[in-house]
Design an enzyme around this catalytic site. Sequence first.
Site, PDB file in Angstrom:
ATOM      1  N   TYR A  55       0.844  -1.189   0.000  1.00  0.00           N
ATOM      2  CA  TYR A  55       0.000   0.000   0.000  1.00  0.00           C
ATOM      3  C   TYR A  55       0.889   1.253   0.000  1.00  0.00           C
ATOM      4  CZ  TYR A  55      -3.294  -3.572   1.673  1.00  0.00           C
ATOM      5  OH  TYR A  55      -4.026  -4.716   1.838  1.00  0.00           O
ATOM      6  N   HIS A 118       1.508 -11.799   2.348  1.00  0.00           N
ATOM      7  CA  HIS A 118       0.363 -11.205   1.644  1.00  0.00           C
ATOM      8  C   HIS A 118      -0.245 -12.162   0.630  1.00  0.00           C
ATOM      9  CE1 HIS A 118      -1.054  -6.872   0.461  1.00  0.00           C
ATOM     10  NE2 HIS A 118      -2.060  -7.716   0.427  1.00  0.00           N
ATOM     11  N   PRO A 197     -14.731  -5.832   3.281  1.00  0.00           N
ATOM     12  CA  PRO A 197     -16.023  -6.249   3.854  1.00  0.00           C
ATOM     13  C   PRO A 197     -17.201  -5.473   3.284  1.00  0.00           C
ATOM     14  CG  PRO A 197     -14.859  -4.840   5.397  1.00  0.00           C
ATOM     15  CD  PRO A 197     -13.893  -5.112   4.269  1.00  0.00           C
ATOM     16  N   LEU A 198     -16.907  -4.321   2.644  1.00  0.00           N
ATOM     17  CA  LEU A 198     -17.983  -3.549   2.004  1.00  0.00           C
ATOM     18  C   LEU A 198     -17.960  -3.765   0.496  1.00  0.00           C
ATOM     19  CD1 LEU A 198     -17.719  -0.257   4.096  1.00  0.00           C
ATOM     20  CD2 LEU A 198     -19.330  -2.159   4.375  1.00  0.00           C
ATOM     21  N   GLY A 201     -16.768  -1.049  -1.781  1.00  0.00           N
ATOM     22  CA  GLY A 201     -17.613   0.134  -1.899  1.00  0.00           C
ATOM     23  C   GLY A 201     -19.023  -0.186  -2.373  1.00  0.00           C
ATOM     24  N   PHE A 202     -19.226  -1.373  -2.966  1.00  0.00           N
ATOM     25  CA  PHE A 202     -20.568  -1.722  -3.454  1.00  0.00           C
ATOM     26  C   PHE A 202     -21.563  -1.710  -2.292  1.00  0.00           C
ATOM     27  CE2 PHE A 202     -21.333  -3.613  -7.778  1.00  0.00           C
ATOM     28  CZ  PHE A 202     -22.679  -3.323  -7.816  1.00  0.00           C
TER      29      PHE A 202
HETATM   30  N1  LIG Z   1      -5.078  -9.001   2.004  1.00  0.00           N
HETATM   31  C1  LIG Z   1      -5.447  -8.505   0.849  1.00  0.00           C
HETATM   32  O1  LIG Z   1      -5.063  -8.988  -0.227  1.00  0.00           O
HETATM   33  C2  LIG Z   1      -6.361  -7.301   0.829  1.00  0.00           C
HETATM   34  C3  LIG Z   1      -7.009  -6.927  -0.372  1.00  0.00           C
HETATM   35  C4  LIG Z   1      -7.872  -5.822  -0.328  1.00  0.00           C
HETATM   36  C5  LIG Z   1      -8.074  -5.132   0.868  1.00  0.00           C
HETATM   37  N2  LIG Z   1      -7.418  -5.521   2.008  1.00  0.00           N
HETATM   38  C6  LIG Z   1      -7.616  -4.819   3.299  1.00  0.00           C
HETATM   39  O2  LIG Z   1      -9.000  -4.623   3.501  1.00  0.00           O
HETATM   40  C7  LIG Z   1      -9.260  -3.246   3.730  1.00  0.00           C
HETATM   41  C8  LIG Z   1     -10.623  -2.856   3.181  1.00  0.00           C
HETATM   42  O3  LIG Z   1     -10.732  -3.250   1.817  1.00  0.00           O
HETATM   43  P1  LIG Z   1     -11.150  -2.250   0.631  1.00  0.00           P
HETATM   44  O4  LIG Z   1     -10.771  -0.875   1.004  1.00  0.00           O
HETATM   45  O5  LIG Z   1     -10.651  -2.853  -0.617  1.00  0.00           O
HETATM   46  O6  LIG Z   1     -12.711  -2.432   0.530  1.00  0.00           O
HETATM   47  P2  LIG Z   1     -13.973  -2.074   1.465  1.00  0.00           P
HETATM   48  O7  LIG Z   1     -13.560  -1.745   2.845  1.00  0.00           O
HETATM   49  O8  LIG Z   1     -14.921  -3.175   1.234  1.00  0.00           O
HETATM   50  O9  LIG Z   1     -14.557  -0.784   0.724  1.00  0.00           O
HETATM   51  C9  LIG Z   1     -13.846   0.419   0.692  1.00  0.00           C
HETATM   52  C10 LIG Z   1     -14.654   1.396  -0.153  1.00  0.00           C
HETATM   53  O10 LIG Z   1     -15.895   1.655   0.473  1.00  0.00           O
HETATM   54  C11 LIG Z   1     -16.074   3.048   0.653  1.00  0.00           C
HETATM   55  N3  LIG Z   1     -16.732   3.204   1.967  1.00  0.00           N
HETATM   56  C12 LIG Z   1     -16.256   2.863   3.175  1.00  0.00           C
HETATM   57  N4  LIG Z   1     -17.162   3.119   4.133  1.00  0.00           N
HETATM   58  C13 LIG Z   1     -18.242   3.626   3.509  1.00  0.00           C
HETATM   59  C14 LIG Z   1     -19.509   4.086   3.957  1.00  0.00           C
HETATM   60  N5  LIG Z   1     -19.854   4.065   5.247  1.00  0.00           N
HETATM   61  N6  LIG Z   1     -20.394   4.547   3.027  1.00  0.00           N
HETATM   62  C15 LIG Z   1     -20.072   4.580   1.711  1.00  0.00           C
HETATM   63  N7  LIG Z   1     -18.886   4.158   1.223  1.00  0.00           N
HETATM   64  C16 LIG Z   1     -17.969   3.684   2.121  1.00  0.00           C
HETATM   65  C17 LIG Z   1     -14.679   3.645   0.626  1.00  0.00           C
HETATM   66  O11 LIG Z   1     -14.690   4.958   0.115  1.00  0.00           O
HETATM   67  P3  LIG Z   1     -14.294   6.258   1.011  1.00  0.00           P
HETATM   68  O12 LIG Z   1     -12.862   6.109   1.392  1.00  0.00           O
HETATM   69  O13 LIG Z   1     -14.533   7.368   0.043  1.00  0.00           O
HETATM   70  O14 LIG Z   1     -15.224   6.280   2.181  1.00  0.00           O
HETATM   71  C18 LIG Z   1     -13.958   2.710  -0.337  1.00  0.00           C
HETATM   72  O15 LIG Z   1     -14.180   3.123  -1.670  1.00  0.00           O
HETATM   73  C19 LIG Z   1      -8.093  -2.530   3.035  1.00  0.00           C
HETATM   74  O16 LIG Z   1      -7.900  -1.238   3.547  1.00  0.00           O
HETATM   75  C20 LIG Z   1      -6.953  -3.437   3.329  1.00  0.00           C
HETATM   76  O17 LIG Z   1      -6.458  -3.168   4.631  1.00  0.00           O
HETATM   77  C21 LIG Z   1      -6.578  -6.602   1.991  1.00  0.00           C
END
Ligand SMILES: NC(=O)c1ccc[n+]([C@@H]2O[C@H](COP(=O)([O-])OP(=O)(O)OC[C@H]3O[C@@H](n4cnc5c(N)ncnc54)[C@H](OP(=O)(O)O)[C@@H]3O)[C@@H](O)[C@H]2O)c1
Length: 308
Positions: A55, A118, A197-198, A201-202
Amino acid sequence: MQKRTLGEQGLTTSAIGYGAMRIALLDESQDRASIAAIRRAYDDGVTHFDTAELYGWGRGERLLGTALASVRDQVTIATKFGFTPSFTPNSRPDHVREVIDNSLRHLGVDHIDVLYQHIDDPTVPVEEVVGVMKEYVDAGKVRFLGLSNTTPDNLRKAHAVHPISVLQAEYSIFSRQSEAVLPLLEELGIGLVAYAPLARGFLGGAVTPRDALDAGDFRRRSPWWAPGNFEANLEIVDELTALAESKGATLSQLSLAWLVARRPYIVPIPGSGNAERVTQNNGAARLELTADDLAHIDRIAPTGAHAN
Ligand SMILES: NC(=O)c1ccc[n+]([C@@H]2O[C@H](COP(=O)([O-])OP(=O)(O)OC[C@H]3O[C@@H](n4cnc5c(N)ncnc54)[C@H](OP(=O)(O)O)[C@@H]3O)[C@@H](O)[C@H]2O)c1
């Protein structure tokens, strides 16, 4: 916020964590807002923060380390090694040692709470990788070990070399493949950190259609955004939103509370660079879902998102 135990080695975290991937990829002009978002998570009771070398190649770790410096001893920080800038795996021992030393420096800490590989590296046996990770546990520089994006077979082999406390895998109402590994986690006593988990963003509510995403945005290649699937997935979102609203909650809160309700050893790590959305997400820890609610969600999305 209520606490959860991940694994059997003493790792305790808040029931909802914070994922710091997205903020590492934003323009530096956003850093103040990102630090405010991290601090808001802490003020809300979040004690588990997730980042990775990948990251921002040090930038994300520096940002997280800066934001948490004054509360370092009250939180657990997780980071990961194992990708190259071209997204190929590299867990060769010398490289792993170099990355861990860099992570300690970038985070500004004398120990990492959770160290993950990772992604599997098919050229290096996982036993050898965990052997290197164990060197850092023995030296007091790492407290707990984890694997991400791995197979059940590798998890079992790794656990035989040194106890693995946590698997980090994608898991959400939209993405259900991780459910197949839950029996193994229970057998070995390993916790699950649920990433994305979201559903990227969906499940936040205001999802952007594919044509409006930047040309380089990986979501353009996701089957969830493909024509046909996208519209069907929006229908799922509408039904979930109606259920959330009937409970006085938001879609993101329902989605995170669903994960927390699945098993007592699951911790979702939503990511947001916006402090208000962070607080909204953390409110999920207070949302109780009944057996009827859980059955209702299963009827709306029995196998996850439309992806074919
Ligand atoms: N191990 C792996 O390979 C791997 C892969 C992917 C992710 N991860 C970890 O998982 C974490 C989360 O994954 P992710 O960021 O990909 O996906 P996510 O948490 O499912 O979704 C993030 C998205 O949702 C939006 N969001 C968050 N809260 C919201 C709310 N209350 N209302 C509306 N939109 C919202 C964010 O935009 P805004 O910022 O504009 O709110 C962002 O675009 C990462 O930060 C990382 O630490 C790990």
